[in-house]
Design a protein around this motif. Structure first.
Motif, mmCIF file in Angstrom:
data_model
loop_
_atom_site.group_PDB
_atom_site.id
_atom_site.type_symbol
_atom_site.label_atom_id
_atom_site.label_comp_id
_atom_site.label_asym_id
_atom_site.label_seq_id
_atom_site.Cartn_x
_atom_site.Cartn_y
_atom_site.Cartn_z
ATOM 1 N N ILE A 204 0.862 -1.178 0.000
ATOM 2 C CA ILE A 204 0.000 0.000 0.000
ATOM 3 C C ILE A 204 0.900 1.229 0.000
ATOM 4 C CG2 ILE A 204 -1.780 1.267 1.252
ATOM 5 C CD1 ILE A 204 -2.643 -1.372 2.517
ATOM 6 N N ALA A 205 0.771 2.049 -1.032
ATOM 7 C CA ALA A 205 1.573 3.266 -1.149
ATOM 8 C C ALA A 205 0.642 4.463 -1.261
ATOM 9 C CB ALA A 205 2.486 3.189 -2.364
ATOM 10 N N VAL A 206 0.783 5.412 -0.339
ATOM 11 C CA VAL A 206 -0.034 6.620 -0.340
ATOM 12 C C VAL A 206 0.870 7.823 -0.152
ATOM 13 C CG1 VAL A 206 -2.108 5.465 0.507
ATOM 14 C CG2 VAL A 206 -0.471 6.417 2.138
ATOM 15 N N THR A 207 0.276 8.996 -0.288
ATOM 16 C CA THR A 207 0.997 10.261 -0.143
ATOM 17 C C THR A 207 0.425 11.025 1.043
ATOM 18 O OG1 THR A 207 1.386 10.344 -2.523
ATOM 19 C CG2 THR A 207 1.611 12.410 -1.313
ATOM 20 N N TYR A 267 6.357 1.707 6.892
ATOM 21 C CA TYR A 267 5.559 1.026 7.909
ATOM 22 C C TYR A 267 5.110 -0.325 7.347
ATOM 23 C CZ TYR A 267 5.523 5.881 9.398
ATOM 24 O OH TYR A 267 5.913 7.140 9.754
ATOM 25 N N TRP A 268 4.336 -1.062 8.126
ATOM 26 C CA TRP A 268 3.774 -2.303 7.598
ATOM 27 C C TRP A 268 2.475 -2.597 8.317
ATOM 28 C CZ3 TRP A 268 4.419 -7.469 10.102
ATOM 29 C CH2 TRP A 268 5.050 -7.409 11.357
ATOM 30 N N TYR A 269 1.726 -3.524 7.776
ATOM 31 C CA TYR A 269 0.449 -3.905 8.384
ATOM 32 C C TYR A 269 0.425 -5.414 8.590
ATOM 33 C CZ TYR A 269 -0.953 -5.135 3.545
ATOM 34 O OH TYR A 269 -1.027 -5.669 2.285
ATOM 35 N N HIS A 270 -0.361 -5.840 9.572
ATOM 36 C CA HIS A 270 -0.496 -7.285 9.819
ATOM 37 C C HIS A 270 -1.744 -7.526 10.658
ATOM 38 C CE1 HIS A 270 0.905 -7.023 14.064
ATOM 39 N NE2 HIS A 270 1.814 -6.156 13.635
ATOM 40 N N VAL A 286 3.241 -4.332 3.288
ATOM 41 C CA VAL A 286 4.012 -3.092 3.432
ATOM 42 C C VAL A 286 3.092 -1.896 3.275
ATOM 43 C CG1 VAL A 286 5.838 -1.686 2.405
ATOM 44 C CG2 VAL A 286 6.143 -4.167 2.620
ATOM 45 N N LEU A 287 3.323 -0.873 4.107
ATOM 46 C CA LEU A 287 2.676 0.431 3.975
ATOM 47 C C LEU A 287 3.774 1.476 3.833
ATOM 48 C CD1 LEU A 287 0.284 2.459 4.148
ATOM 49 C CD2 LEU A 287 0.591 2.411 6.647
ATOM 50 N N VAL A 288 3.789 2.192 2.683
ATOM 51 C CA VAL A 288 4.749 3.263 2.448
ATOM 52 C C VAL A 288 3.978 4.561 2.271
ATOM 53 C CG1 VAL A 288 6.520 4.189 0.912
ATOM 54 C CG2 VAL A 288 6.460 1.731 1.405
ATOM 55 N N VAL A 289 4.341 5.572 3.055
ATOM 56 C CA VAL A 289 3.723 6.894 2.950
ATOM 57 C C VAL A 289 4.798 7.869 2.480
ATOM 58 C CG1 VAL A 289 2.449 8.708 4.124
ATOM 59 C CG2 VAL A 289 2.137 6.314 4.822
ATOM 60 N N ARG A 290 4.597 8.446 1.285
ATOM 61 C CA ARG A 290 5.594 9.328 0.696
ATOM 62 C C ARG A 290 5.218 10.785 0.948
ATOM 63 N NH1 ARG A 290 5.708 4.859 -3.061
ATOM 64 N NH2 ARG A 290 7.794 3.952 -2.969
#
Length: 564
Positions: A204-207, A267-270, A286-290
């Protein structure tokens, strides 16, 4: 070791005395006496030096050792065996119970020593020692009474809520802004548990500024599922802890998570339902916040947004069925191309990472940028369970984990050897803490021993002498600056993880950090270590606070932090 030697000496003296070898018995008794006196001397010295783990040795083991010496010097077989039982009881209190000191533990230990002495008397003299039996009965009754009183003490504020039937639930919060929507469906596949049929689940990639809306569905995981956004300080009702912030999502049910992305980083999720099984079986991603467009992207963030001259690589390390994921990958890049490696440890134990072939900098830990990172070479990175390191390097370079190649951007250099280990507390430019005072101090002593809070004792991973769900909830008030002192009295590493907050490291073993301010959400507390960390209570709710070696959490090392 000294305590074990003393116990073995007294018991050995008793055994050889029964066999009629008086000279050997005398020698073993003398050895036991010296060891007992040595233990007393070391305990006094350590206690005077402020040793965290001296209490039960002073209050319980010391009287037992004194009794062992007073009785054992008589050198009769029963006296020597009594001394051995007393010394053994002192060791068992330290190993099986330890912290905190309790009247129940002391009395139950005395009961065991007296009962063992009564049995020995019976075997050697073929008659019953009434004083020993009387002491055993009285101590057993009194010790059990104290244990029951402790069990009947006021319940902690947190109680697990009943698990509801599968429902559709939406966040209570109104969150505005551009929305990124996706659905994660948990289900079994080829012996694993997976989100959307893949391990790891979709990245998951968000801004920053986006609203993230994730619909979690459970196809066929009987134990139920939730989503915990590890390291992301979401509002409490989005934290994904079953029985605390939501009901578990059972097969056929769903839950909608919705929150604002306001923290750039890795970050990450589970799943947090039966997480010791679910995460190990594959329910993670995986969670990536840009950073938002137009935000500063120079310096340490120069590789935050992928572009034609920069590679951004996520490496969520995981052990699935004994196989290390991800599989080794290669991306041939032009020499000098910047590479940002987002290293994520999704296992329950620490892993050793090594970047070889090019200098590198650690530019962020647990999603928080470090100040003034300097180039490193031939240095290993130990990343705790749940932790994340963002590393900036250049091609060609290679990433090894536990000596195994995971990713390369060119020719593979030799496998790293026994490199020194990176210490984040001494790395980067020093910065001051943002607070000048502490409003509240809380202590967590991590251990493994007998939990006497329930009707039946159990051997568990404990916090302050108790195990979940009997650990009292710790209460804070909003906007307080809270110091947590976390002490590891056990013999294994405990990666500590507080939900909903990053903590600032104040000290490790009494020494303050000399590098960049270190804001963590997962950190290894090794055997014997004392960590002091602090956070501002600015995210109200009921929060899980636990060891992220997930089998340890399942075995009792889980408590809760509640805002009053």
């Amino acid at each position: 070791m000294i305590a074990v030697l003393a116990a073995a000496g007294w018991l050995g003296a008793g055994g050889t005395a029964v066999a009629g070898r008086r000279r050997i018995a005398t020698g073993l008794a003398a050895l036991a006496l010296v060891a007992t006196l040595a233990r007393a001397a070391t305990t006094v010295a350590l206690a005077r030096a402020g040793w965290w783990f001296a209490a039960e040795k002073v209050v319980i083991a010391a009287p037992l050792s004194l009794a062992a010496v007073v009785v054992g010097v008589r050198r009769t077989p029963v006296a020597l065996f009594f001394a051995g039982f007393a010394a053994t009881g002192a060791v068992l209190v330290t190993v099986l119970h330890g912290y905190p000191v309790s009247a129940a533990a002391a009395l139950l230990t005395v009961a065991g020593i007296a009962a063992a002495t009564a049995v020995t008397w019976r075997l050697l003299h073929r008659r019953t020692s009434r004083p020993s039996v009387a002491v055993a009965v009285v101590a057993l009754v009194a010790g059990t009474g104290f244990a029951v009183i402790a069990t009947a003490s006021p319940e902690p504020p947190h109680r697990h809520v009943p698990v509801a039937a599968a429902t559709t639930t939406t966040s209570r919060q109104a969150v505005n802004g551009p929305t990124k929507r996706l659905t994660l469906t948990a289900g079994t596949i080829d012996g694993a548990w997976a989100f959307n049929g893949q391990v790891p689940g979709p990245e998951i990639a968000v801004t920053v500024g986006d609203t993230l809306e994730v619909t979690l569905r459970n196809r066929d995981i009987d134990r139920g599922v939730t989503l915990h956004w590890h390291g992301y300080d979401v509002p409490n009702d989005q934290d994904g802890v079953p029985g605390v912030t939501q009901d578990v999502v059972l097969p056929g049910g769903q839950f909608v998570y919705r929150f604002k992305a306001d923290q750039a980083g890795t970050y990450w999720y589970h799943t947090h339902s039966a997480s010791d099984i679910g995460v190990r079986m594959g329910l993670y991603g995986v969670l990536v916040v840009r950073p938002a467009p137009g935000a500063a992207t120079t310096g340490d963030n120069e590789c935050a947004v992928p572009n034609g001259s920069c590679a951004d690589v996520t490496v969520p390390l995981h052990t699935l069925g004994g196989r290390l994921l991800p599989e080794p990958t290669t991306a041939q890049l032009a020499a000098g191309t910047p590479v940002r490696l987002r290293l994520i440890n999704t296992d329950s134990t620490t892993h050793r990472y090594a970047v070889a072939g090019a200098p590198f900098r650690v530019v962020a830990i647990d999603g928080v940028k470090l100040d003034g990172p300097t180039p490193l070479e031939n240095t290993a990175l130990l990343i705790p369970a749940g932790g994340r390191f963002d590393v900036l390097t250049g091609a060609p370079a290679a990433l090894f984990v536990d000596g195994r190649l995971v990713h390369s951007t060119g020719p593979v250099p030799p496998t790293p050897g026994a490199w020194p280990v990176f210490d984040p507390l001494t790395y980067g430019a020093h910065s001051r803490a943002p607070w000048s005072h502490i409003d509240r101090s809380l202590t967590l002593v991590l251990d493994r021993g007998l939990d006497l809070r329930g009707l039946l004792p159990r051997y568990a991973h404990t916090v302050n002498g108790a195990a979940d769900p009997d650990i009292p909830t710790q209460v804070v008030h909003r906007d307080e600056v809270v110091r947590l002192t976390i002490v590891n009295r056990s013999l294994v590493v405990h990666p500590w993880h507080l939900h909903g907050h990053h903590v600032l490291v104040l000290a490790r073993n009494g020494k303050a950090p000399t590098g960049s301010a270190l804001w963590l959400d997962s950190f290894d507390v090794r055997p014997g270590e004392v960590w002091e960390v602090a956070f501002r209570a600015d995210n109200p709710g009921m929060w899980a606070n636990h060891c992220h070696n997930l089998p340890h959490a399942e075995a009792g090392m889980m408590l809760h932090l509640m805002y009053a």
